[in-house]
Design a protein around this motif. Sequence first.
Motif, PDB file in Angstrom:
ATOM      1  N   ALA A   1      -7.667  16.699  27.845  1.00  0.00           N
ATOM      2  CA  ALA A   1      -6.264  16.360  28.091  1.00  0.00           C
ATOM      3  C   ALA A   1      -6.056  15.658  29.427  1.00  0.00           C
ATOM      4  N   GLY A   2      -6.843  15.993  30.432  1.00  0.00           N
ATOM      5  CA  GLY A   2      -6.609  15.468  31.775  1.00  0.00           C
ATOM      6  C   GLY A   2      -7.232  14.124  32.075  1.00  0.00           C
ATOM      7  N   LEU A   3      -8.427  13.862  31.557  1.00  0.00           N
ATOM      8  CA  LEU A   3      -9.096  12.599  31.881  1.00  0.00           C
ATOM      9  C   LEU A   3      -8.354  11.355  31.385  1.00  0.00           C
ATOM     10  N   PRO A   4      -7.813  11.343  30.165  1.00  0.00           N
ATOM     11  CA  PRO A   4      -7.054  10.148  29.768  1.00  0.00           C
ATOM     12  C   PRO A   4      -5.807   9.915  30.617  1.00  0.00           C
ATOM     13  N   VAL A   5      -5.152  10.985  31.039  1.00  0.00           N
ATOM     14  CA  VAL A   5      -3.971  10.834  31.890  1.00  0.00           C
ATOM     15  C   VAL A   5      -4.374  10.277  33.252  1.00  0.00           C
ATOM     16  N   ALA A   6      -5.471  10.775  33.802  1.00  0.00           N
ATOM     17  CA  ALA A   6      -5.959  10.255  35.084  1.00  0.00           C
ATOM     18  C   ALA A   6      -6.322   8.783  34.965  1.00  0.00           C
ATOM     19  N   ALA A   7      -6.995   8.413  33.896  1.00  0.00           N
ATOM     20  CA  ALA A   7      -7.353   7.004  33.696  1.00  0.00           C
ATOM     21  C   ALA A   7      -6.112   6.137  33.511  1.00  0.00           C
ATOM     22  N   LEU A   8      -5.115   6.656  32.818  1.00  0.00           N
ATOM     23  CA  LEU A   8      -3.867   5.918  32.628  1.00  0.00           C
ATOM     24  C   LEU A   8      -3.157   5.696  33.957  1.00  0.00           C
ATOM     25  N   PHE A   9      -3.123   6.711  34.812  1.00  0.00           N
ATOM     26  CA  PHE A   9      -2.495   6.566  36.120  1.00  0.00           C
ATOM     27  C   PHE A   9      -3.241   5.550  36.985  1.00  0.00           C
ATOM     28  N   VAL A  10      -4.557   5.624  36.993  1.00  0.00           N
ATOM     29  CA  VAL A  10      -5.336   4.674  37.792  1.00  0.00           C
ATOM     30  C   VAL A  10      -5.126   3.254  37.277  1.00  0.00           C
ATOM     31  N   ALA A  11      -5.120   3.080  35.966  1.00  0.00           N
ATOM     32  CA  ALA A  11      -4.901   1.749  35.398  1.00  0.00           C
ATOM     33  C   ALA A  11      -3.502   1.232  35.722  1.00  0.00           C
ATOM     34  N   ALA A  12      -2.513   2.100  35.671  1.00  0.00           N
ATOM     35  CA  ALA A  12      -1.140   1.671  35.969  1.00  0.00           C
ATOM     36  C   ALA A  12      -0.967   1.327  37.442  1.00  0.00           C
ATOM     37  N   LEU A  13      -1.608   2.089  38.317  1.00  0.00           N
ATOM     38  CA  LEU A  13      -1.446   1.850  39.747  1.00  0.00           C
ATOM     39  C   LEU A  13      -2.273   0.676  40.261  1.00  0.00           C
ATOM     40  N   THR A  14      -3.364   0.370  39.595  1.00  0.00           N
ATOM     41  CA  THR A  14      -4.222  -0.708  40.091  1.00  0.00           C
ATOM     42  C   THR A  14      -3.976  -2.028  39.384  1.00  0.00           C
ATOM     43  N   GLY A  15      -2.976  -2.094  38.535  1.00  0.00           N
ATOM     44  CA  GLY A  15      -2.653  -3.355  37.876  1.00  0.00           C
ATOM     45  C   GLY A  15      -2.049  -4.347  38.853  1.00  0.00           C
ATOM     46  N   ASP A  16      -2.043  -5.604  38.488  1.00  0.00           N
ATOM     47  CA  ASP A  16      -1.445  -6.678  39.284  1.00  0.00           C
ATOM     48  C   ASP A  16      -2.097  -6.856  40.653  1.00  0.00           C
ATOM     49  N   GLY A  17      -3.365  -6.543  40.770  1.00  0.00           N
ATOM     50  CA  GLY A  17      -4.088  -6.800  42.007  1.00  0.00           C
ATOM     51  C   GLY A  17      -3.913  -5.754  43.092  1.00  0.00           C
ATOM     52  N   TYR A  18      -3.206  -4.677  42.830  1.00  0.00           N
ATOM     53  CA  TYR A  18      -3.033  -3.623  43.827  1.00  0.00           C
ATOM     54  C   TYR A  18      -4.245  -2.696  43.804  1.00  0.00           C
ATOM     55  N   THR A  19      -4.429  -1.978  44.890  1.00  0.00           N
ATOM     56  CA  THR A  19      -5.454  -0.938  44.944  1.00  0.00           C
ATOM     57  C   THR A  19      -4.751   0.410  45.093  1.00  0.00           C
ATOM     58  N   LEU A  20      -5.489   1.461  44.923  1.00  0.00           N
ATOM     59  CA  LEU A  20      -4.895   2.789  45.080  1.00  0.00           C
ATOM     60  C   LEU A  20      -4.423   3.018  46.509  1.00  0.00           C
TER      61      LEU A  20
END
Length: 151
Positions: free
Chosen positions: A96-115
């Motif tokens: 349950a947790g790994l897909p949510v973590a991957a989704l958050f990382v993908a959403a935050l790092t889109g458009d050339g941004y970094t974490l």
Amino acid sequence: MTVRTVVGRGVRLGALIGVWPAGIVGTLCLVAAFVFLAGGHGTSARMLTVASAYAVLAAMTVGITLGAATGLALALAPRRLLARPPLRGLLAALTAGLPVAALFVAALTGDGYTLASYPPSIHFLTWSATLTIALVAAARSGDIAGCGADL
């Protein structure tokens, strides 16, 4: 216990996981839409109402998908793994947790941004939400798998 039964229990857990963010985000968007409507900004109010509907549907879809995946993982797991509550909880939490973590990382790092581009408060909120989802899945893993409640 059949796979269908376990996946159905997982879907119920997913609905529980999805209803909280759906309710919070949907309510906030509708309140903001009412404020814009009262201020004479009808177009913005309609856009916020549509955004509210999308947010509710997305949160419920993600929650039900996570629940179904958790139920399927527990249904396909060997019985000797399900007999041990820590291992069963770990499997449910990772599913349950790994897909949510991957989704958050993908959403935050889109458009050339970094974490590192975001303030710590965003990271705190996203990772605490991920941890909450994983812990709820781990706590309910016994009920989903049909092994009884863990005490």
